[in-house]
Design an enzyme around this catalytic site. Structure first.
Site, PDB file in Angstrom:
ATOM      1  CB  ALA A  34      -0.895  -0.003   1.233  1.00 34.25           C
ATOM      2  CE1 TYR A  35       4.961   2.546  -3.168  1.00 32.74           C
ATOM      3  CE2 TYR A  35       3.340   0.933  -3.865  1.00 32.74           C
ATOM      4  CZ  TYR A  35       4.652   1.334  -3.737  1.00 32.74           C
ATOM      5  OH  TYR A  35       5.659   0.517  -4.168  1.00 32.74           O
ATOM      6  CG  LEU A  36       0.750   4.317   3.883  1.00 29.18           C
ATOM      7  CD1 LEU A  36       1.160   4.313   5.339  1.00 29.18           C
ATOM      8  CD2 LEU A  36      -0.619   3.688   3.690  1.00 29.18           C
ATOM      9  CG  HIS A 107      -3.911   5.056  -3.875  1.00 26.08           C
ATOM     10  ND1 HIS A 107      -4.630   5.222  -5.047  1.00 26.08           N
ATOM     11  CD2 HIS A 107      -4.212   6.121  -3.093  1.00 26.08           C
ATOM     12  CE1 HIS A 107      -5.316   6.343  -4.979  1.00 26.08           C
ATOM     13  NE2 HIS A 107      -5.089   6.904  -3.805  1.00 26.08           N
ATOM     14  CG  ASN A 167       6.014  -1.468  -7.498  1.00 28.76           C
ATOM     15  OD1 ASN A 167       5.261  -2.433  -7.536  1.00 28.76           O
ATOM     16  ND2 ASN A 167       7.270  -1.553  -7.912  1.00 28.76           N
TER      17      ASN A 167
END
Length: 205
Positions: A34-36, A107, A167
Protein backbone atom coordinates in the site's frame (compact mmCIF):
# COMPACT_ATOMS: atom_id res chain seq x y z
CA UNK A 1 22.82 -3.73 4.38
CA UNK A 2 25.52 -2.75 1.90
CA UNK A 3 28.34 -0.28 2.48
CA UNK A 4 26.12 2.33 0.84
CA UNK A 5 23.56 2.17 3.67
CA UNK A 6 19.95 3.00 2.85
CA UNK A 7 20.34 3.05 -0.91
CA UNK A 8 19.23 0.50 -3.49
CA UNK A 9 20.81 -0.14 -6.86
CA UNK A 10 18.56 -1.78 -9.40
CA UNK A 11 17.56 -1.87 -13.02
CA UNK A 12 14.10 -2.72 -14.27
CA UNK A 13 12.84 -4.16 -17.56
CA UNK A 14 9.51 -4.75 -19.25
CA UNK A 15 8.82 -8.41 -20.04
CA UNK A 16 6.44 -9.39 -22.81
CA UNK A 17 5.31 -12.77 -21.51
CA UNK A 18 6.06 -14.62 -18.29
CA UNK A 19 9.44 -16.29 -19.02
CA UNK A 20 9.74 -20.03 -18.57
CA UNK A 21 12.64 -19.58 -16.16
CA UNK A 22 10.24 -18.11 -13.59
CA UNK A 23 8.83 -21.60 -13.06
CA UNK A 24 12.17 -22.64 -11.54
CA UNK A 25 11.27 -20.79 -8.35
CA UNK A 26 9.55 -23.43 -6.19
CA UNK A 27 8.05 -20.90 -3.80
CA UNK A 28 6.90 -17.65 -5.45
CA UNK A 29 5.80 -14.87 -3.10
CA UNK A 30 2.67 -12.77 -3.04
CA UNK A 31 3.42 -9.12 -2.37
CA UNK A 32 0.71 -6.67 -1.34
CA UNK A 33 1.92 -3.12 -0.88
CA UNK A 34 0.00 0.00 0.00
CA UNK A 35 1.23 3.48 -0.84
CA UNK A 36 0.30 5.92 1.89
CA UNK A 37 2.04 8.82 0.17
CA UNK A 38 3.65 9.37 -3.23
CA UNK A 39 4.78 12.66 -4.74
CA UNK A 40 7.72 13.87 -6.85
CA UNK A 41 9.60 10.59 -6.45
CA UNK A 42 9.11 10.38 -2.69
CA UNK A 43 6.93 7.61 -1.29
CA UNK A 44 5.94 5.81 1.91
CA UNK A 45 5.04 2.16 1.45
CA UNK A 46 3.69 -0.59 3.68
CA UNK A 47 4.32 -4.11 2.38
CA UNK A 48 3.05 -7.53 3.35
CA UNK A 49 4.80 -10.48 1.75
CA UNK A 50 4.35 -14.22 2.09
CA UNK A 51 3.94 -17.47 0.12
CA UNK A 52 1.66 -17.05 -2.89
CA UNK A 53 -1.69 -18.83 -2.35
CA UNK A 54 -3.12 -21.21 -4.92
CA UNK A 55 -6.04 -18.86 -5.69
CA UNK A 56 -5.26 -15.36 -6.84
CA UNK A 57 -8.60 -14.32 -8.36
CA UNK A 58 -10.01 -13.00 -5.08
CA UNK A 59 -10.18 -9.63 -3.35
CA UNK A 60 -7.23 -7.81 -1.84
CA UNK A 61 -8.58 -8.45 1.66
CA UNK A 62 -8.87 -12.20 0.95
CA UNK A 63 -5.34 -12.33 -0.44
CA UNK A 64 -3.97 -10.50 2.57
CA UNK A 65 -5.85 -12.88 4.86
CA UNK A 66 -4.49 -15.90 2.97
CA UNK A 67 -0.91 -14.90 3.75
CA UNK A 68 -1.50 -15.82 7.38
CA UNK A 69 1.25 -16.19 9.97
CA UNK A 70 4.04 -16.70 7.43
CA UNK A 71 3.87 -13.11 6.21
CA UNK A 72 6.55 -10.46 6.68
CA UNK A 73 5.63 -6.80 7.15
CA UNK A 74 7.76 -3.76 6.33
CA UNK A 75 7.43 0.00 6.07
CA UNK A 76 9.66 1.83 3.61
CA UNK A 77 10.47 5.45 2.86
CA UNK A 78 11.77 6.11 -0.66
CA UNK A 79 13.42 9.07 -2.34
CA UNK A 80 13.67 9.98 -6.05
CA UNK A 81 15.71 7.70 -8.31
CA UNK A 82 18.69 8.79 -10.37
CA UNK A 83 21.03 6.67 -12.47
CA UNK A 84 19.76 3.35 -11.15
CA UNK A 85 20.19 4.50 -7.52
CA UNK A 86 17.45 5.32 -5.04
CA UNK A 87 17.28 6.11 -1.34
CA UNK A 88 15.24 3.40 0.39
CA UNK A 89 15.01 3.04 4.15
CA UNK A 90 13.15 -0.14 5.09
CA UNK A 91 12.17 -1.19 8.58
CA UNK A 92 10.34 -4.23 9.94
CA UNK A 93 6.66 -3.86 10.78
CA UNK A 94 4.42 -6.24 12.68
CA UNK A 95 2.74 -8.29 9.90
CA UNK A 96 -0.66 -8.03 11.60
CA UNK A 97 -0.41 -4.25 11.55
CA UNK A 98 0.92 -4.26 7.99
CA UNK A 99 -1.96 -6.49 6.89
CA UNK A 100 -4.57 -4.24 8.46
CA UNK A 101 -3.07 -1.17 6.76
CA UNK A 102 -2.89 -2.86 3.35
CA UNK A 103 -6.44 -4.19 3.64
CA UNK A 104 -7.76 -0.68 4.33
CA UNK A 105 -5.59 1.28 1.91
CA UNK A 106 -6.96 2.81 -1.28
CA UNK A 107 -3.82 2.58 -3.42
CA UNK A 108 -2.49 -0.99 -3.42
CA UNK A 109 -0.24 -2.96 -5.78
CA UNK A 110 -0.54 -6.75 -5.87
CA UNK A 111 2.01 -8.98 -7.56
CA UNK A 112 3.45 -12.48 -7.55
CA UNK A 113 7.24 -12.48 -7.38
CA UNK A 114 9.47 -15.27 -8.69
CA UNK A 115 13.18 -15.18 -7.83
CA UNK A 116 15.75 -16.71 -10.17
CA UNK A 117 19.51 -16.76 -10.52
CA UNK A 118 20.81 -15.88 -13.98
CA UNK A 119 24.57 -15.89 -14.47
CA UNK A 120 26.11 -13.79 -11.73
CA UNK A 121 22.93 -11.93 -10.80
CA UNK A 122 19.80 -12.64 -8.86
CA UNK A 123 16.65 -11.47 -10.66
CA UNK A 124 13.04 -11.09 -9.58
CA UNK A 125 10.18 -11.39 -12.03
CA UNK A 126 6.96 -9.70 -10.94
CA UNK A 127 3.59 -10.65 -12.42
CA UNK A 128 1.11 -7.96 -11.49
CA UNK A 129 -2.49 -8.65 -10.53
CA UNK A 130 -5.71 -6.65 -10.46
CA UNK A 131 -5.71 -3.35 -12.32
CA UNK A 132 -2.04 -3.74 -13.28
CA UNK A 133 -2.48 -7.09 -15.05
CA UNK A 134 -1.05 -8.32 -17.40
CA UNK A 135 2.10 -6.31 -16.63
CA UNK A 136 5.30 -8.31 -16.06
CA UNK A 137 8.52 -6.63 -14.94
CA UNK A 138 11.98 -8.04 -14.23
CA UNK A 139 14.42 -6.41 -11.82
CA UNK A 140 18.03 -7.00 -10.93
CA UNK A 141 19.49 -5.50 -7.75
CA UNK A 142 23.04 -5.31 -6.43
CA UNK A 143 24.82 -3.87 -3.41
CA UNK A 144 26.48 -1.32 -5.69
CA UNK A 145 25.59 0.29 -9.05
CA UNK A 146 24.33 -2.24 -11.63
CA UNK A 147 26.97 -1.86 -14.34
CA UNK A 148 28.06 -4.10 -17.23
CA UNK A 149 24.84 -6.06 -17.00
CA UNK A 150 23.99 -9.20 -18.95
CA UNK A 151 20.39 -8.55 -20.00
CA UNK A 152 18.25 -11.69 -20.49
CA UNK A 153 16.55 -12.22 -23.83
CA UNK A 154 13.08 -12.02 -22.24
CA UNK A 155 13.59 -8.31 -21.47
CA UNK A 156 11.71 -6.24 -24.06
CA UNK A 157 12.93 -2.76 -23.08
CA UNK A 158 14.44 -1.06 -20.06
CA UNK A 159 12.16 1.03 -17.87
CA UNK A 160 14.61 1.85 -15.05
CA UNK A 161 14.21 5.57 -15.71
CA UNK A 162 10.53 5.53 -16.69
CA UNK A 163 8.60 6.71 -13.64
CA UNK A 164 5.38 5.23 -15.00
CA UNK A 165 6.64 1.78 -14.06
CA UNK A 166 7.43 2.63 -10.46
CA UNK A 167 5.13 0.81 -8.09
CA UNK A 168 3.89 4.03 -6.49
CA UNK A 169 2.77 5.27 -9.92
CA UNK A 170 1.11 1.94 -10.69
CA UNK A 171 -0.75 2.14 -7.38
CA UNK A 172 -2.39 5.42 -8.39
CA UNK A 173 -2.46 4.85 -12.18
CA UNK A 174 -2.93 1.12 -12.92
CA UNK A 175 -1.27 -0.21 -16.06
CA UNK A 176 -4.54 -1.40 -17.57
CA UNK A 177 -5.58 2.23 -18.03
CA UNK A 178 -2.63 3.19 -20.22
CA UNK A 179 -1.25 -0.10 -21.55
CA UNK A 180 -2.57 0.48 -25.07
CA UNK A 181 -0.99 3.92 -25.36
CA UNK A 182 2.30 2.58 -24.05
CA UNK A 183 2.35 -0.32 -26.52
CA UNK A 184 1.79 2.15 -29.36
CA UNK A 185 4.62 4.29 -28.01
CA UNK A 186 6.95 1.31 -27.78
CA UNK A 187 6.11 0.23 -31.32
CA UNK A 188 6.80 3.74 -32.60
CA UNK A 189 10.02 4.44 -30.70
CA UNK A 190 11.41 0.93 -30.26
CA UNK A 191 13.15 -0.53 -27.23
CA UNK A 192 15.76 1.45 -25.30
CA UNK A 193 18.38 0.47 -22.72
CA UNK A 194 20.31 2.68 -20.31
CA UNK A 195 23.80 3.24 -21.75
CA UNK A 196 25.40 5.16 -18.88
CA UNK A 197 26.05 2.17 -16.60
CA UNK A 198 28.96 0.45 -18.31
CA UNK A 199 28.43 -1.92 -21.23
CA UNK A 200 25.18 -3.75 -21.76
CA UNK A 201 25.58 -7.37 -22.78
CA UNK A 202 22.58 -9.09 -24.29
CA UNK A 203 22.11 -12.76 -23.48
CA UNK A 204 22.50 -14.92 -26.58
CA UNK A 205 24.24 -12.25 -28.67
Amino acid sequence: MSEFGDFEFERKFLVGDMPAVAASDPSPALIAQAYLFASDGYAVRVRLQGPAPARLDVSTAELVGALGGEAIGTMTAKGPAAGGTRYEAERDLDPLVAGQIVARAEHVVLKVRSSVWLGEDGWVIDRFLGGNAPLVLAEVERDSPVVDLVIPSFCTTEVSEDDRFRNEHLAFHPFSGWAGDYRNELELLGPTFVDTLGCNHFDGT
